[in-house]
Design an enzyme around this catalytic site. Structure first.
Site, PDB file in Angstrom:
ATOM      1  N   HIS A 157      38.762  54.578  54.271  1.00  0.00           N
ATOM      2  CA  HIS A 157      37.199  53.996  54.066  1.00  0.00           C
ATOM      3  C   HIS A 157      37.123  52.657  54.942  1.00  0.00           C
ATOM      4  O   HIS A 157      36.394  51.730  54.301  1.00  0.00           O
ATOM      5  CB  HIS A 157      36.813  53.957  52.557  1.00  0.00           C
ATOM      6  CG  HIS A 157      37.007  55.240  51.871  1.00  0.00           C
ATOM      7  ND1 HIS A 157      35.992  56.209  51.813  1.00  0.00           N
ATOM      8  CD2 HIS A 157      38.456  55.732  51.444  1.00  0.00           C
ATOM      9  CE1 HIS A 157      36.732  57.080  51.142  1.00  0.00           C
ATOM     10  NE2 HIS A 157      38.101  57.051  50.844  1.00  0.00           N
ATOM     11  N   SER A 277      29.698  37.391  78.907  1.00  0.00           N
ATOM     12  CA  SER A 277      28.269  37.435  78.614  1.00  0.00           C
ATOM     13  C   SER A 277      27.649  36.464  79.636  1.00  0.00           C
ATOM     14  O   SER A 277      28.143  35.419  80.083  1.00  0.00           O
ATOM     15  CB  SER A 277      27.903  36.954  77.038  1.00  0.00           C
ATOM     16  OG  SER A 277      26.721  36.427  77.001  1.00  0.00           O
TER      17      SER A 277
END
Ligand code: ARG
Length: 441
Positions: A157, A277
């Site tokens: 999980h 970026s």
């Protein structure tokens, strides 16, 4: 448009819109080499069945070999105005041999031709994918060796579960690739290369003559030509196998994306395998891994596209089936690229051993299951032990108290079986991973 392989019964010229809409040359040019190989086989069969003379066979054979060599040397000019690659090559032979080339298509249809070509193409591509996935497995094995001794939190999980070796984590991807390889092998072995289907009804040539083995290519006569020309199961099986393989790669990509975040900081990507970026100068982004994750959409779409195209098709060849190629070619290309990139990328990962170690030290709850086993060994039933350790962990978290630092008296509030000295020895990453002996290493 250049000369077609049909036209006798037509009075009018095909509308240019129809020509543009129906042609497949823009993608099936990739079958050129296999189309010529199929024709070389076909010439031998025509000769044996006396539909052409030895001399004619010789001429056709050498013209085809010439074209084959030109294709191999990338000197064969694809005619983008041809309807498809079969037409393109037929026209090239006609240019070379004149009227003799008109005999080549005897007892043959593009319906069985395209199938033969596509299967040969797939066999080569499957070998390529197999080689590339073996190379990725080798890279992963190298990384496992380099990562020897690194212990990470194992997750369920996406929450801390139990400690595991990083090499066992990476080893699970080797196992996935092994299963993918088995699937690939099965497809390769079950893909029958047949000749003699004709358009759908067979040909007047004895089935025995279609049985042939040359240059590693094993050809068998069709057993049911209607099924032979209608079958695209192999395309769907390949797309399914590539989808599963792509899904496996996306899971590796996803974990590396998560692990390379500031929050995790378990691993750093090599500069050559990251991107930046345009606005934020500090950024080092995992675009490669994101695309590997993202391409699963394309891979699954390709599978669904062919499955849907085939659904409800009446038996025999239908032109719909031409549309099996773009998705198939696309999936082969994507997976080949992903395997090559990942093989390099994983080898150049830099593991932050220090950060990983610290993260483990911060979380004693990673030993909770080990503590359950400790009590079980002392005769406490599993369910009771589970409950005791649950309470102990909760207490430790609430009070900010390390279990390792708790004295016997304090531990006794949870169970009188606890011994501080034993617990202290147990809460060690190496002791923890080594206690799990069900793993074959
Ligand atoms: N371009 C076609 C395909 O890819 C070749 C077979 C054409 N056969 C036909 N009967 N029109 O499926």
């Amino acid at each position: 448009m250049t000369k077609k392989m049909w036209g006798g019964r037509f009075k009018k010229k095909t509308d240019p819109l129809v020509e543009e809409f129906t042609k497949s040359i823009d993608y099936d040019y990739k079958l050129a080499k296999y189309d010529v190989l199929g024709s070389i086989m076909h010439v031998l069969i025509l000769k044996k069945s006396s539909l052409i003379t030895n001399k004619e066979a010789e001429k056709l054979g050498s013209a085809l070999k010439k074209i084959y060599n030109r294709i191999e040397k990338k000197k064969f000019a694809i005619d983008r105005k041809a309807e498809d690659i079969h037409t393109n090559i037929q026209n090239a032979i006609e240019k070379e041999l004149g009227s003799l080339a008109l005999k080549l298509h005897t007892a043959r249809s593009r319906n069985d031709q395209v199938l033969f070509d596509l299967k040969l193409f797939c066999a080569a591509e499957l070998n390529n994918i197999q080689g590339l996935s073996l190379a990725l497995m080798e890279s992963l094995k190298t990384v496992c060796k380099k990562a020897k001794g690194i212990i990470i939190p194992g997750y369920t999980h996406l929450q801390h579960a139990q400690l595991v070796y990083l090499s066992d984590y990476l080893g699970s991807f080797i196992e996935m690739l092994e299963r993918d390889n088995k699937r690939l092998e099965n497809i390769k072995n079950s893909m029958k290369l047949t000749l003699g289907a004709g358009a759908l009804a067979g040909t007047p040539i004895d089935a025995k003559l279609y049985k042939k083995e040359a240059k590693g290519i094993k050809i068998e006569p069709t057993t049911n030509p209607i099924d032979t020309v209608s079958d695209r199961d192999f395309v769907i099986e390949i797309l399914s196998m590539l989808s599963i393989l792509g899904m496996h790669l996306s899971r590796l990509a996803e974990d590396l994306i998560i692990w390379s975040t500031k929050e995790f900081n378990f691993v750093e990507l090599d500069d050559a395998f990251a991107t930046g970026s345009s606005l934020m100068p500090q950024k080092k982004n995992p675009d490669v891994l994101e695309l590997i994750r993202g391409y699963t959409g394309t891979l699954n779409g390709n599978l669904i596209s062919v499955l849907t195209m085939m659904k409800g098709l009446s038996l025999g060849y239908n032109r719909d089936m031409q549309l099996d190629k773009p998705p198939l070619f696309s999936s082969f290309e994507i997976i080949a690229q992903e395997l090559q990139i990942l093989a390099k990328l994983v080898e150049r990962l830099a593991w932050n051993r220090r950060v990983i170690k610290k993260r483990i030290e911060e979380d004693e709850a990673l030993y909770a299951t080990d503590l359950v086993y400790y009590l079980i060994k002392k005769g406490v039933p599993f369910k009771r032990a589970h409950d005791i350790i649950g309470k102990l962990v909760k207490f430790s978290l609430d009070k900010g108290r390390k279990i390792k630092g708790m004295k016997d008296t304090e531990l006794a509030k949870f169970s009188n079986k606890f011994k501080h000295s034993e617990i202290a020895r147990l809460l060690d990453p190496l002791v923890s991973v080594k206690s799990r002996i069900s793993i074959k290493r």
